[in-house]
Design a protein around this motif. Sequence first.
Motif, mmCIF file in Angstrom:
data_model
loop_
_atom_site.group_PDB
_atom_site.id
_atom_site.type_symbol
_atom_site.label_atom_id
_atom_site.label_comp_id
_atom_site.label_asym_id
_atom_site.label_seq_id
_atom_site.Cartn_x
_atom_site.Cartn_y
_atom_site.Cartn_z
ATOM 1 N N GLY A 50 28.255 68.368 63.079
ATOM 2 C CA GLY A 50 27.882 66.976 62.834
ATOM 3 C C GLY A 50 28.114 66.462 61.437
ATOM 4 N N ARG A 51 28.924 67.183 60.642
ATOM 5 C CA ARG A 51 29.204 66.709 59.271
ATOM 6 C C ARG A 51 29.956 65.385 59.305
ATOM 7 N N SER A 52 29.642 64.508 58.362
ATOM 8 C CA SER A 52 30.370 63.240 58.283
ATOM 9 C C SER A 52 31.713 63.483 57.605
ATOM 10 N N LEU A 53 32.701 62.717 58.020
ATOM 11 C CA LEU A 53 34.057 62.877 57.516
ATOM 12 C C LEU A 53 34.407 61.667 56.663
ATOM 13 N N LYS A 54 34.732 61.897 55.410
ATOM 14 C CA LYS A 54 35.057 60.797 54.518
ATOM 15 C C LYS A 54 36.498 60.927 54.033
ATOM 16 N N ARG A 55 37.115 59.778 53.781
ATOM 17 C CA ARG A 55 38.489 59.772 53.298
ATOM 18 C C ARG A 55 38.526 60.324 51.863
ATOM 19 N N ASN A 56 39.307 61.389 51.683
ATOM 20 C CA ASN A 56 39.522 61.945 50.350
ATOM 21 C C ASN A 56 40.817 62.757 50.386
ATOM 22 N N LEU A 57 41.207 63.304 49.262
ATOM 23 C CA LEU A 57 42.487 64.013 49.183
ATOM 24 C C LEU A 57 42.518 65.242 50.085
ATOM 25 N N THR A 58 41.389 65.911 50.235
ATOM 26 C CA THR A 58 41.338 67.090 51.109
ATOM 27 C C THR A 58 41.590 66.688 52.554
ATOM 28 N N VAL A 59 40.901 65.646 53.009
ATOM 29 C CA VAL A 59 41.077 65.182 54.387
ATOM 30 C C VAL A 59 42.505 64.689 54.603
ATOM 31 N N LYS A 60 43.056 63.974 53.634
ATOM 32 C CA LYS A 60 44.437 63.496 53.739
ATOM 33 C C LYS A 60 45.404 64.669 53.903
ATOM 34 N N ARG A 61 45.203 65.711 53.120
ATOM 35 C CA ARG A 61 46.054 66.898 53.212
ATOM 36 C C ARG A 61 45.897 67.571 54.571
ATOM 37 N N TYR A 62 44.674 67.664 55.053
ATOM 38 C CA TYR A 62 44.416 68.259 56.362
ATOM 39 C C TYR A 62 45.099 67.440 57.470
ATOM 40 N N VAL A 63 44.998 66.116 57.366
ATOM 41 C CA VAL A 63 45.594 65.237 58.380
ATOM 42 C C VAL A 63 47.109 65.428 58.421
ATOM 43 N N ARG A 64 47.727 65.495 57.257
ATOM 44 C CA ARG A 64 49.183 65.681 57.208
ATOM 45 C C ARG A 64 49.609 67.010 57.841
ATOM 46 N N LYS A 65 48.738 68.001 57.792
ATOM 47 C CA LYS A 65 49.070 69.303 58.373
ATOM 48 C C LYS A 65 48.710 69.387 59.853
ATOM 49 N N GLY A 66 48.112 68.308 60.385
ATOM 50 C CA GLY A 66 47.840 68.240 61.816
ATOM 51 C C GLY A 66 46.380 68.382 62.177
ATOM 52 N N ILE A 67 45.932 67.498 63.080
ATOM 53 C CA ILE A 67 44.548 67.535 63.561
ATOM 54 C C ILE A 67 44.531 68.266 64.907
ATOM 55 N N TRP A 248 51.026 60.090 64.690
ATOM 56 C CA TRP A 248 49.847 59.228 64.820
ATOM 57 C C TRP A 248 48.687 59.723 63.961
ATOM 58 N N ASP A 249 48.556 61.048 63.778
ATOM 59 C CA ASP A 249 47.529 61.562 62.866
ATOM 60 C C ASP A 249 47.656 60.862 61.517
ATOM 61 N N CYS A 250 48.871 60.844 61.000
ATOM 62 C CA CYS A 250 49.120 60.249 59.676
ATOM 63 C C CYS A 250 49.072 58.730 59.727
ATOM 64 N N LEU A 251 49.505 58.154 60.837
ATOM 65 C CA LEU A 251 49.481 56.693 60.989
ATOM 66 C C LEU A 251 48.056 56.165 60.888
ATOM 67 N N PHE A 252 47.112 56.820 61.548
ATOM 68 C CA PHE A 252 45.719 56.380 61.506
ATOM 69 C C PHE A 252 45.115 56.539 60.111
ATOM 70 N N TYR A 253 45.608 57.503 59.348
ATOM 71 C CA TYR A 253 45.061 57.705 58.005
ATOM 72 C C TYR A 253 45.800 56.876 56.958
ATOM 73 N N GLU A 254 47.130 56.874 57.004
ATOM 74 C CA GLU A 254 47.926 56.298 55.909
ATOM 75 C C GLU A 254 48.525 54.938 56.216
ATOM 76 N N GLY A 255 48.469 54.519 57.487
ATOM 77 C CA GLY A 255 48.984 53.202 57.818
ATOM 78 C C GLY A 255 50.454 53.184 58.199
ATOM 79 N N SER A 256 51.001 51.975 58.287
ATOM 80 C CA SER A 256 52.321 51.765 58.891
ATOM 81 C C SER A 256 53.486 52.314 58.092
ATOM 82 N N LYS A 257 53.284 52.674 56.825
ATOM 83 C CA LYS A 257 54.410 53.213 56.060
ATOM 84 C C LYS A 257 54.921 54.521 56.674
ATOM 85 N N ILE A 258 54.057 55.194 57.454
ATOM 86 C CA ILE A 258 54.472 56.421 58.136
ATOM 87 C C ILE A 258 55.624 56.143 59.099
#
Length: 339
Positions: A50-67, A248-258
């Motif tokens: 139940g940990r909350s997930l906040k946008r930060n560099l760690t989460v961004k890196r994790y998202v780029r490597k796949g959810i 789409w993992d990256c699209l939801f985090y980083e937006g349309s530039k993906i």
Amino acid sequence: MANSHFSKIDEYGFERPDDFDYETYEEFMSHYLVVLARRAKKWADLVGEGRSLKRNLTVKRYVRKGIPSEYRGKVWLTVSGAEKMKDDSGPNYYLQLLSGDIDQDIVDIVKTDLPRTYPDNIFFNAAADHQRQLCNILVAYAHDNKEVGYCQGLNYIAGLLLLVTKDEETTFWLLKVLVEKTLPKYYTRTMEGVITDIAVLEELVRLKIPDVHKHVQDVGLPWAVITTKWFICLFAEVLPIETVLRIWDCLFYEGSKIIFRVCLTLIKRNRSSLLESTDFATLAECFKNITKDSLVIQCHDFMESIFKTPGSLPATTISRLREQHSQQKETRKQTEVLR
């Protein structure tokens, strides 16, 4: 196929094409399954209990490597801003939309499109429940956003979201954040956002791969013919499903530039074959075939390449090019009025 360990149907219910390269896929999966197991453990530590997930560099890196698939719905909802939309709208908003006054014309239009939505997918083809859920999502969204209503293309996006999240309400909110925040004016009657971004892509190709831009221009192949489906369907039905979901993992985090990163990577990697296609028909076919590039099956390597192959691509550059296109369009309108 006879000796393959993999089914003709993938885990999301899509039938693999007759020319699917099982040998390459099996070789890739033998390595990728190890990566998936490692990533799943890291994600479990990040979002478990139940940990909350906040946008930060760690989460961004994790998202780029796949959810991992079991976390995708939850992570997409959080990092995209869809969860905040949901919270701000109050409890039971989705159910209220479906229980309110319903425009039967919208229901009829949506139902007409349902059989065309992934007809080769076993869940939509054989399971009436999936079609019913998809109908609810599209009808609810049309009543929530009357400016957009229902337009073709939304069924493919919502359909794939539903296959991933397996939840109607989560799909509704993810669709809402995509249409209204991530991809504004893509899904309208004029498709103004798509038209603008195709023009932006053309300019990016001119800047980053000038010989391909000149060649396409000389042959006379419109960029809209090549890329409209890429933008409208966000590569669904164009690239392998796991690759689409990694995008789409990256699209939801980083937006349309993906989207631009993916387009530029496909074009740049296949530069030689594109330049060798010397007429309209063969060049159009070549653009169709580059989405079957051997690297696109290897989604992990492909996603690494989209952050390297196109080079620097700041969001400010895309915003500037969009504004430039809008100004040019307005100038043309004024010129036509004066005539």
